[in-house]
Scaffold this active site. Structure first.
Site, short mmCIF file in Angstrom:
data_model
loop_
_atom_site.label_atom_id
_atom_site.label_comp_id
_atom_site.label_asym_id
_atom_site.label_seq_id
_atom_site.Cartn_x
_atom_site.Cartn_y
_atom_site.Cartn_z
N ASN A 14 0.69 6.54 3.55
CA ASN A 14 1.85 5.91 2.95
C ASN A 14 1.53 4.63 2.19
OD1 ASN A 14 3.57 7.90 3.90
ND2 ASN A 14 4.13 6.78 5.74
N CYS A 130 1.72 -6.90 7.41
CA CYS A 130 3.01 -6.92 6.73
C CYS A 130 3.89 -8.04 7.26
CB CYS A 130 3.72 -5.57 6.87
SG CYS A 130 4.01 -5.03 8.57
#
Length: 313
Positions: A14, A130
């Site tokens: 992804n 992240c």
């Protein structure tokens, strides 16, 4: 006009696929040269082939065997912390500049609006996590407005749908790497990171809470610094925003907080609430946690190229 540098992405999952789509969608500085995976049937490799990007399902060895490998100057690794520790020395020996999107913590931690400028000459950069990309700008915004940032704690809440096998396998590395970067990049004397995988349906947008305890500085100065930093992050992550007004609480000497490694302290507690909506290039928009990572990596690579061509922006 800046000459585009050729880029290879290792990891056709992804994160790697979204990064590829961002580069193909538009970059004056970067040109997709190769997508690397280990599953020939992966959606990332399939999309790359359809879009005319060279592919290999034989990992790093397959990349090095591609005819155009010598022309690739930047390699971006979106695999796992374990895999990157194997990839890194090989890529550096081959003369590549390396951007690591795993929590392997090899090379300087980089959060673009905070410390990219001072790391432009490094041959390898680590994009932290992240959660780090979303929250460390806020930690730094507080730090630059106060005399002393005693403690910073971040809680990153993300949709469980956006946490794939790679993310789940790296949970320990996430907390350790983010905590270190809160201190090293954000400027806190002590840092702590927590991640929450929320199973809510429909999936929630990424939400981040930052708690900071500081000495010196004013509420007005801290708030203004935070607002400026939000605008800087929005320059490459448009969906990054304050969810509500910054909140403050005075911690008096009569009721100090006990910060491990620091002791009993008083000061100003700042609470910051962030929401991150993705751009929808490949991920659903709720996966802002992944989108901010790929956006930061792309912005970092583009800045690298501009610096090398004398067109620093």
């Amino acid at each position: 006009m800046t000459m585009a540098h050729k880029v290879a992405i290792i990891g056709s999952g992804n994160i790697g696929t979204d990064l590829m789509m961002k580069i193909l969608k538009g970059s004056n500085e970067l040109e997709m040269a190769a997508m690397v995976g280990i599953d020939p049937e992966s959606d990332g490799l399939s999309r790359a082939r359809t879009l005319g990007v060279a592919t290999t399902h034989e990992g790093l060895d397959g990349l090095r065997a591609l005819p155009g490998y010598g022309d690739i100057s930047i390699v971006m690794d979106a695999t796992s912390a374990y895999a990157h520790k194997v990839h890194h020395p090989v890529l550096i020996a081959d003369g590549k500049q390396v951007i690591d999107l795993t929590p392997a913590a090899i090379g300087p931690f980089v959060v673009p609006p905070v410390n990219l400028e001072e790391n432009r000459t490094a041959t390898a950069l680590n994009m932290v996590t992240c959660g780090g990309q979303a929250t460390i700008p806020m930690v730094h915004a507080v730090r630059r407005a106060v005399d002393r940032l005693l403690y910073a704690e971040i809680v990153a809440s993300v949709s469980s749908r956006s946490a794939g096998p790679g993310t789940r396998a790296n949970i320990d590395e996430f907390t350790q790497t983010t905590s270190r970067a809160i201190e090293k990049v954000g400027g806190a004397e002590r840092g702590k990171a927590i991640i929450v995988l929320n199973p809510a349906e429909p999936p929630m947008l990424m939400r981040d809470t930052v708690f900071a305890l500081s000495e010196g500085g004013s509420e007005e100065a801290i708030r203004e610094s935070i607002e400026r930093m939000v605008e800087q992050v929005q320059s490459y992550v448009p969906g990054y925003r304050l969810k509500q007004q910054v909140q403050f609480e005075r911690i008096g000497d009569n009721a100090p907080l006990n910060v491990p490694g620091v002791g009993k302290v008083s000061g100003l507690k700042t609470s910051i609430f962030i929401e991150v909506e993705g751009n929808g290039d490949y991920f659903p928009t709720y996966a802002g946690n992944l989108d901010i990572m790929t956006s930061a990596a792309k912005a970092t690579a583009e800045s690298w190229v501009r610096a090398q061509t004398g067109k620093v922006a």
